[in-house]
Scaffold this motif. Structure first.
Motif, mmCIF file in Angstrom:
data_model
loop_
_atom_site.group_PDB
_atom_site.id
_atom_site.type_symbol
_atom_site.label_atom_id
_atom_site.label_comp_id
_atom_site.label_asym_id
_atom_site.label_seq_id
_atom_site.Cartn_x
_atom_site.Cartn_y
_atom_site.Cartn_z
ATOM 1 N N LEU A 1 136.906 14.056 -17.527
ATOM 2 C CA LEU A 1 136.598 13.602 -16.240
ATOM 3 C C LEU A 1 137.599 12.552 -15.710
ATOM 4 O O LEU A 1 138.469 12.753 -14.899
ATOM 5 N N SER A 2 137.459 11.481 -16.670
ATOM 6 C CA SER A 2 138.628 10.328 -16.237
ATOM 7 C C SER A 2 140.076 10.805 -16.582
ATOM 8 O O SER A 2 140.748 10.333 -15.527
ATOM 9 N N GLY A 3 140.380 11.592 -17.438
ATOM 10 C CA GLY A 3 141.709 12.158 -17.670
ATOM 11 C C GLY A 3 142.339 12.559 -16.537
ATOM 12 O O GLY A 3 143.342 12.526 -16.040
ATOM 13 N N PHE A 4 141.585 13.858 -16.142
ATOM 14 C CA PHE A 4 141.928 14.869 -15.057
ATOM 15 C C PHE A 4 141.967 14.165 -13.773
ATOM 16 O O PHE A 4 142.594 14.406 -12.877
ATOM 17 N N ALA A 5 140.835 13.198 -13.571
ATOM 18 C CA ALA A 5 140.997 12.427 -12.318
ATOM 19 C C ALA A 5 142.276 11.773 -11.990
ATOM 20 O O ALA A 5 142.826 11.654 -10.985
ATOM 21 N N ASN A 6 142.737 10.875 -13.043
ATOM 22 C CA ASN A 6 143.899 10.254 -12.977
ATOM 23 C C ASN A 6 145.054 10.917 -12.872
ATOM 24 O O ASN A 6 145.952 10.910 -12.043
ATOM 25 N N SER A 7 145.038 12.296 -13.342
ATOM 26 C CA SER A 7 146.212 13.019 -13.337
ATOM 27 C C SER A 7 146.188 13.850 -12.037
ATOM 28 O O SER A 7 147.458 14.013 -11.482
ATOM 29 N N THR A 8 145.140 13.931 -11.506
ATOM 30 C CA THR A 8 145.030 14.339 -9.943
ATOM 31 C C THR A 8 145.885 13.545 -9.186
ATOM 32 O O THR A 8 146.575 13.839 -8.442
ATOM 33 N N LEU A 9 145.552 12.402 -9.399
ATOM 34 C CA LEU A 9 145.917 11.064 -8.427
ATOM 35 C C LEU A 9 147.426 11.020 -8.486
ATOM 36 O O LEU A 9 148.234 10.960 -7.692
ATOM 37 N N ILE A 10 148.016 10.964 -10.150
ATOM 38 C CA ILE A 10 149.338 10.596 -9.954
ATOM 39 C C ILE A 10 150.182 12.000 -9.746
ATOM 40 O O ILE A 10 151.319 11.892 -9.155
ATOM 41 N N THR A 11 149.567 13.091 -9.867
ATOM 42 C CA THR A 11 150.488 14.302 -9.655
ATOM 43 C C THR A 11 150.479 14.466 -8.101
ATOM 44 O O THR A 11 151.591 14.981 -7.736
ATOM 45 N N SER A 12 149.413 14.293 -7.253
ATOM 46 C CA SER A 12 149.769 14.214 -5.856
ATOM 47 C C SER A 12 150.786 13.451 -5.263
ATOM 48 O O SER A 12 151.145 13.713 -4.390
ATOM 49 N N ARG A 13 150.623 12.223 -6.080
ATOM 50 C CA ARG A 13 151.405 11.215 -5.372
ATOM 51 C C ARG A 13 153.029 11.424 -5.698
ATOM 52 O O ARG A 13 153.895 11.351 -5.074
ATOM 53 N N THR A 14 153.282 11.836 -7.067
ATOM 54 C CA THR A 14 154.489 12.225 -7.558
ATOM 55 C C THR A 14 155.306 13.070 -6.999
ATOM 56 O O THR A 14 156.399 13.255 -6.648
ATOM 57 N N PHE A 15 154.479 14.463 -6.616
ATOM 58 C CA PHE A 15 155.344 15.440 -5.883
ATOM 59 C C PHE A 15 155.250 15.443 -4.746
ATOM 60 O O PHE A 15 155.625 16.353 -3.898
ATOM 61 N N ALA A 16 154.691 14.437 -3.966
ATOM 62 C CA ALA A 16 154.834 14.168 -2.651
ATOM 63 C C ALA A 16 156.166 13.200 -2.553
ATOM 64 O O ALA A 16 156.676 13.129 -1.233
ATOM 65 N N LEU A 17 156.840 12.997 -3.448
ATOM 66 C CA LEU A 17 158.106 12.035 -3.403
ATOM 67 C C LEU A 17 159.211 12.813 -2.846
ATOM 68 O O LEU A 17 159.302 14.121 -2.997
ATOM 69 N N SER A 18 160.145 12.261 -2.437
ATOM 70 C CA SER A 18 161.605 13.016 -2.051
ATOM 71 C C SER A 18 162.289 12.856 -3.226
ATOM 72 O O SER A 18 162.911 11.669 -3.615
ATOM 73 N N PHE A 19 162.846 14.318 -3.613
ATOM 74 C CA PHE A 19 163.906 14.355 -4.413
ATOM 75 C C PHE A 19 165.236 14.273 -4.170
ATOM 76 O O PHE A 19 166.220 14.638 -4.807
ATOM 77 N N CYS A 20 165.542 14.411 -2.748
ATOM 78 C CA CYS A 20 166.811 14.324 -2.098
ATOM 79 C C CYS A 20 167.833 15.642 -2.797
ATOM 80 O O CYS A 20 168.785 15.108 -3.195
ATOM 81 N N ASP A 21 167.214 16.836 -2.994
ATOM 82 C CA ASP A 21 168.083 17.757 -3.464
ATOM 83 C C ASP A 21 168.479 17.446 -4.861
ATOM 84 O O ASP A 21 169.605 18.234 -5.292
ATOM 85 N N ALA A 22 167.989 16.457 -5.442
ATOM 86 C CA ALA A 22 168.480 16.492 -6.884
ATOM 87 C C ALA A 22 167.281 17.134 -7.751
ATOM 88 O O ALA A 22 166.209 16.808 -7.654
ATOM 89 N N ASN A 23 167.540 18.028 -8.662
ATOM 90 C CA ASN A 23 166.497 18.787 -9.242
ATOM 91 C C ASN A 23 166.855 19.146 -10.854
ATOM 92 O O ASN A 23 166.147 19.920 -11.415
ATOM 93 N N VAL A 24 167.872 18.390 -11.287
ATOM 94 C CA VAL A 24 168.120 18.784 -12.729
ATOM 95 C C VAL A 24 167.331 17.454 -13.585
ATOM 96 O O VAL A 24 167.526 16.208 -13.314
ATOM 97 N N ILE A 25 166.570 17.959 -14.518
ATOM 98 C CA ILE A 25 165.649 17.038 -15.285
ATOM 99 C C ILE A 25 166.082 17.017 -16.521
ATOM 100 O O ILE A 25 166.335 17.832 -17.093
ATOM 101 N N ASP A 26 166.610 15.681 -16.944
ATOM 102 C CA ASP A 26 167.142 15.648 -18.220
ATOM 103 C C ASP A 26 165.849 15.308 -19.262
ATOM 104 O O ASP A 26 165.864 14.288 -19.750
ATOM 105 N N ASP A 27 165.324 16.285 -19.540
ATOM 106 C CA ASP A 27 164.275 16.513 -20.398
ATOM 107 C C ASP A 27 163.794 17.708 -20.755
ATOM 108 O O ASP A 27 164.261 18.631 -20.103
ATOM 109 N N PHE A 28 162.804 18.112 -21.810
ATOM 110 C CA PHE A 28 162.333 19.332 -21.995
ATOM 111 C C PHE A 28 161.089 19.690 -21.428
ATOM 112 O O PHE A 28 160.383 20.964 -21.411
ATOM 113 N N PHE A 29 160.395 18.806 -20.583
ATOM 114 C CA PHE A 29 159.424 19.240 -19.794
ATOM 115 C C PHE A 29 159.249 18.112 -18.641
ATOM 116 O O PHE A 29 160.187 17.299 -18.395
ATOM 117 N N CYS A 30 158.393 18.594 -17.470
ATOM 118 C CA CYS A 30 158.201 17.777 -16.513
ATOM 119 C C CYS A 30 157.601 16.485 -16.612
ATOM 120 O O CYS A 30 156.112 16.470 -16.479
#
Length: 320
Positions: A159-188
């Protein structure tokens, strides 16, 4: 339309263009990609087989129906899903020219992986408390760590883990990425996504500190407190044999905690300006792929009860 309104409109428009991300992975060399495909496949198969085996052994062996093995079984169950969030996509990217992941797919991977990672942090803290209860007062251990309490601690971890994940996910994917979409990693993951964003505010940085504190720092402190109490209890023991047994029961969990928290703290306790993605994604492999594979071996190879239970189970299966 004034200048500020025009800028806000442009940022919103640019963000709307980001409908997918490109995962660069580790290399563009076809030979190295094939090698990585083989390595990750072997690691994933090993992870699935070892964790499933440990879960089955614990469930089928009445001698292992204790609070300690209840938590170990839940850790294996968690690791099964944890590795499955990352590895299939890594394998697909190794053999496919299409390295893209949709905006929604990236958010889903970020949410589930974050939820499972945070849950594991809390679960490891619960396991540390379980070891404290077993060593500090062994006569009252069974009553102190009742089935209801153990199930409640696992449920609270999720419950604690996914509650915190809901919070950070909703805020992170509300950020503006300014047309930059190349992730220098193997996962998001959080560091590369923060690197891509052009509007990381002070409030978002405060949220990152809150997530780090509540999901990593706080469980770390609880684990340290538990082990300080465990050490004090062991030092009071008069029997050297009893001390050795107490140390051995804690060794596996302490190994997992050190490796898991060590890699996570290394990546997430630094300011975003100091992220070095090439180095960080190698460290990320450790806690996303290597640890879920190693955990069953850490808890079984060092544990005589598990090895004996496995032998009995194999004998019953071959006899039937």
């Amino acid at each position: 339309m004034n200048h500020s309104m025009a800028s806000a409109f442009q940022i919103k428009q640019n963000r709307s263009l980001v409908t997918s991300f490109i995962l660069l992975g580790f290399t563009t060399d076809p030979k190295l990609q094939l090698l990585l495909f083989i390595v990750f496949t072997l690691a994933y198969v090993t992870t699935l087989m070892s964790n499933i085996t440990l879960i089955v052994v614990i469930r089928r062996s009445s001698q292992l129906h204790t609070p300690m093995y209840f938590f170990i079984g839940n850790l294996s169950f968690l690791d099964l899903w944890y590795s499955s969030v990352y590895t299939p996509k890594v394998l697909l990217n190794c053999v496919s020219e299409d390295k893209s992941i949709s905006f929604t797919g990236c958010a889903a991977q970020f949410f589930v992986s974050g939820g499972l990672a945070y849950t594991e942090c809390y679960l490891l803290a619960a396991m540390a408390y379980d070891r404290y209860a077993a060593i500090s007062n062994p006569l009252l251990y069974t009553s102190a760590m009742s089935q209801k309490l153990c199930m409640g601690m696992v449920a609270a971890s999720y419950l604690s883990g996914f509650a915190n994940s809901t919070l950070i996910t909703s805020r992170t994917f509300a950020l503006s990425f300014c047309d930059a979409n190349v992730i220098d990693d193997f996962f998001c993951d959080l560091p590369p996504l923060v690197k891509l964003s052009c509007d990381v505010t002070d409030s978002y940085q405060m949220l990152l500190y809150f997530i780090l504190t509540s999901n990593v720092i706080l469980p770390s402190v609880l684990i340290l407190m538990s082990y300080a109490s465990i050490l004090a209890a062991i030092l009071k023991m008069r029997s050297a044999k009893g001390q050795h047994k107490a140390f051995s029961t804690c060794a596996a969990h302490l190994t997992t905690v050190t490796l898991y928290y060590g890699s996570i703290l290394f990546i997430y306790t630094r300011p975003s300006s100091t992220y070095v993605l090439e180095r960080d994604k190698v460290i990320s492999v450790f806690y996303t792929v290597v640890m879920p594979m190693l955990n069953p071996f850490i808890y079984s190879l060092r544990n005589q009860e598990v090895k004996e239970a496995l032998k009995r189970l194999v004998k019953r299966q071959t006899a039937s």
